[in-house]
Design an enzyme around this catalytic site. Sequence first.
Site, mmCIF file in Angstrom:
data_model
loop_
_atom_site.group_PDB
_atom_site.id
_atom_site.type_symbol
_atom_site.label_atom_id
_atom_site.label_comp_id
_atom_site.label_asym_id
_atom_site.label_seq_id
_atom_site.Cartn_x
_atom_site.Cartn_y
_atom_site.Cartn_z
ATOM 1 N N SER A 154 0.854 -1.194 0.000
ATOM 2 C CA SER A 154 0.000 0.000 0.000
ATOM 3 C C SER A 154 0.885 1.236 0.000
ATOM 4 O O SER A 154 2.020 1.190 0.507
ATOM 5 C CB SER A 154 -0.898 0.002 1.233
ATOM 6 O OG SER A 154 -1.479 1.283 1.419
ATOM 7 N N TYR A 167 -1.266 -0.546 9.969
ATOM 8 C CA TYR A 167 -1.381 -0.866 8.532
ATOM 9 C C TYR A 167 -0.108 -0.428 7.791
ATOM 10 O O TYR A 167 0.441 -1.169 6.980
ATOM 11 C CB TYR A 167 -2.620 -0.155 7.988
ATOM 12 C CG TYR A 167 -2.984 -0.469 6.564
ATOM 13 C CD1 TYR A 167 -3.510 -1.709 6.210
ATOM 14 C CD2 TYR A 167 -2.838 0.489 5.559
ATOM 15 C CE1 TYR A 167 -3.863 -1.986 4.901
ATOM 16 C CE2 TYR A 167 -3.194 0.221 4.251
ATOM 17 C CZ TYR A 167 -3.710 -1.015 3.923
ATOM 18 O OH TYR A 167 -4.062 -1.287 2.625
ATOM 19 N N LYS A 171 2.494 -2.851 5.862
ATOM 20 C CA LYS A 171 2.690 -2.733 4.411
ATOM 21 C C LYS A 171 4.143 -2.387 4.077
ATOM 22 O O LYS A 171 4.689 -2.841 3.074
ATOM 23 C CB LYS A 171 1.726 -1.685 3.836
ATOM 24 C CG LYS A 171 0.252 -2.104 3.925
ATOM 25 C CD LYS A 171 -0.021 -3.397 3.170
ATOM 26 C CE LYS A 171 -1.502 -3.721 3.068
ATOM 27 N NZ LYS A 171 -1.769 -4.973 2.340
HETATM 28 N N1 LIG Z 1 -8.560 -1.016 -2.508
HETATM 29 C C1 LIG Z 1 -7.552 -0.165 -2.422
HETATM 30 O O1 LIG Z 1 -7.679 1.027 -2.776
HETATM 31 C C2 LIG Z 1 -6.215 -0.616 -1.909
HETATM 32 C C3 LIG Z 1 -5.165 0.316 -1.888
HETATM 33 C C4 LIG Z 1 -3.928 -0.098 -1.432
HETATM 34 C C5 LIG Z 1 -3.717 -1.403 -1.031
HETATM 35 N N2 LIG Z 1 -4.750 -2.286 -1.044
HETATM 36 C C6 LIG Z 1 -4.462 -3.653 -0.614
HETATM 37 O O2 LIG Z 1 -4.938 -4.564 -1.589
HETATM 38 C C7 LIG Z 1 -5.388 -5.769 -0.951
HETATM 39 C C8 LIG Z 1 -6.833 -6.051 -1.330
HETATM 40 O O3 LIG Z 1 -7.605 -4.896 -1.029
HETATM 41 P P1 LIG Z 1 -9.178 -4.854 -1.336
HETATM 42 O O4 LIG Z 1 -9.569 -3.431 -1.305
HETATM 43 O O5 LIG Z 1 -9.489 -5.692 -2.514
HETATM 44 O O6 LIG Z 1 -9.707 -5.549 0.027
HETATM 45 P P2 LIG Z 1 -11.046 -6.337 0.357
HETATM 46 O O7 LIG Z 1 -12.104 -6.064 -0.654
HETATM 47 O O8 LIG Z 1 -11.321 -6.028 1.789
HETATM 48 O O9 LIG Z 1 -10.602 -7.883 0.231
HETATM 49 C C9 LIG Z 1 -9.781 -8.471 1.202
HETATM 50 C C10 LIG Z 1 -9.768 -9.959 0.956
HETATM 51 O O10 LIG Z 1 -8.980 -10.589 1.978
HETATM 52 C C11 LIG Z 1 -9.782 -11.579 2.650
HETATM 53 N N3 LIG Z 1 -9.294 -11.675 4.031
HETATM 54 C C12 LIG Z 1 -9.202 -10.693 4.959
HETATM 55 N N4 LIG Z 1 -8.726 -11.174 6.108
HETATM 56 C C13 LIG Z 1 -8.496 -12.504 5.916
HETATM 57 C C14 LIG Z 1 -8.013 -13.559 6.738
HETATM 58 N N5 LIG Z 1 -7.683 -13.340 8.026
HETATM 59 N N6 LIG Z 1 -7.905 -14.795 6.213
HETATM 60 C C15 LIG Z 1 -8.239 -15.029 4.915
HETATM 61 N N7 LIG Z 1 -8.705 -14.057 4.083
HETATM 62 C C16 LIG Z 1 -8.841 -12.818 4.583
HETATM 63 C C17 LIG Z 1 -11.207 -11.064 2.501
HETATM 64 O O11 LIG Z 1 -12.213 -12.046 2.648
HETATM 65 P P3 LIG Z 1 -12.894 -12.376 4.094
HETATM 66 O O12 LIG Z 1 -13.183 -11.068 4.753
HETATM 67 O O13 LIG Z 1 -14.102 -13.185 3.763
HETATM 68 O O14 LIG Z 1 -11.877 -13.180 4.838
HETATM 69 C C18 LIG Z 1 -11.148 -10.596 1.039
HETATM 70 O O15 LIG Z 1 -11.189 -11.704 0.158
HETATM 71 C C19 LIG Z 1 -5.181 -5.542 0.555
HETATM 72 O O16 LIG Z 1 -3.942 -6.080 0.913
HETATM 73 C C20 LIG Z 1 -5.150 -4.030 0.683
HETATM 74 O O17 LIG Z 1 -4.414 -3.624 1.812
HETATM 75 C C21 LIG Z 1 -5.996 -1.929 -1.468
#
Ligand SMILES: NC(=O)c1ccc[n+]([C@@H]2O[C@H](COP(=O)([O-])OP(=O)(O)OC[C@H]3O[C@@H](n4cnc5c(N)ncnc54)[C@H](OP(=O)(O)O)[C@@H]3O)[C@@H](O)[C@H]2O)c1
Length: 261
Positions: A154, A167, A171
């Site tokens: 991130s 966080y 990261k």
């Molecule tokens: N979206 C953004 O703008 C953004 C920006 C920078 C970085 N990121 C990074 O990109 C990644 C994905 O982000 P996203 O926005 O797509 O997040 P998201 O929609 O919240 O998806 C997170 C995924 O991880 C799973 N998960 C969470 N905790 C878990 C655990 N303990 N065991 C197994 N699975 C788990 C969730 O499913 P369950 O809850 O069902 O377990 C879900 O499939 C993350 O690492 C985030 O920090 C995102």
Amino acid sequence: MQSTSEQLRTSRTSDESEPVVLVVGGSQGIGRSIGLAYARRGARVVAVARTASVLASLAEDAAAAGLTMGTLAADISEDGAPEQVVDAVVDTHGRLDNVVYAAATTRRKPSLTVPPSDFVDGLHVNATAAFLTAQAAARRMVDTGGGSIVTIGSLNGMRGMAGTAMYSAAKGALVSMARCLAVEWAPLGVRVNVIVPGFIETEAPGKAFRDPTIRAEMLARIPMGSFGTPDDIAEAAYFLGSPSARYVTGQTLVIDGGAAA
Ligand SMILES: NC(=O)c1ccc[n+]([C@@H]2O[C@H](COP(=O)([O-])OP(=O)(O)OC[C@H]3O[C@@H](n4cnc5c(N)ncnc54)[C@H](OP(=O)(O)O)[C@@H]3O)[C@@H](O)[C@H]2O)c1
């Protein structure tokens, strides 16, 4: 995690010469797009997340699109889960070629009052379990000549943002960890890289994306003038895991429309 053979829902109809890909955090958002990007190219993909209903809907959507998507419900932060998940994938498919670690928790709170357990538990999901998953996977990858591990970082790991100490620390750890693992595992044929997404609008946007004022502030910080999509990240993850990136390891690829430029 219960009996993995019962929980791993998958199909053996895929071509067994295709790579096997584990996406931790693969049920929704960025992880979901990454898994589908691999599946569209014929890979045998297993998506892991805690919520079985969301995994089931992913498998249904994939099937409707003519794709095969294996799913496994597991909390990757539980003791022994990384090894059990990797074992389940290898037991089913015979090998493991690519891992993408996208699971994360944000838990934004003021640093003066954040409870210690929030910090420790958050670090565990975001960084420690990423390491344990990479370790379990690399131990198997060496048996088949190597593989690729990609973690999702991130901008918080590179820039300060109030209320995100856990966080941001986690990261940032993914970036330094990838450098170390890349050096240590290059002789084994295992590559390790990080993708740092900028502001990516997923299917389930958080409050920040819904609030018009915050949305406008975020957009103002993106030189390209628009949010990224999960597919922007998925295509990069596919590249990093593919033979086209065979000489790329220990790197951090920032995909943010120029926000950190
Ligand atoms: N979206 C953004 O703008 C953004 C920006 C920078 C970085 N990121 C990074 O990109 C990644 C994905 O982000 P996203 O926005 O797509 O997040 P998201 O929609 O919240 O998806 C997170 C995924 O991880 C799973 N998960 C969470 N905790 C878990 C655990 N303990 N065991 C197994 N699975 C788990 C969730 O499913 P369950 O809850 O069902 O377990 C879900 O499939 C993350 O690492 C985030 O920090 C995102």
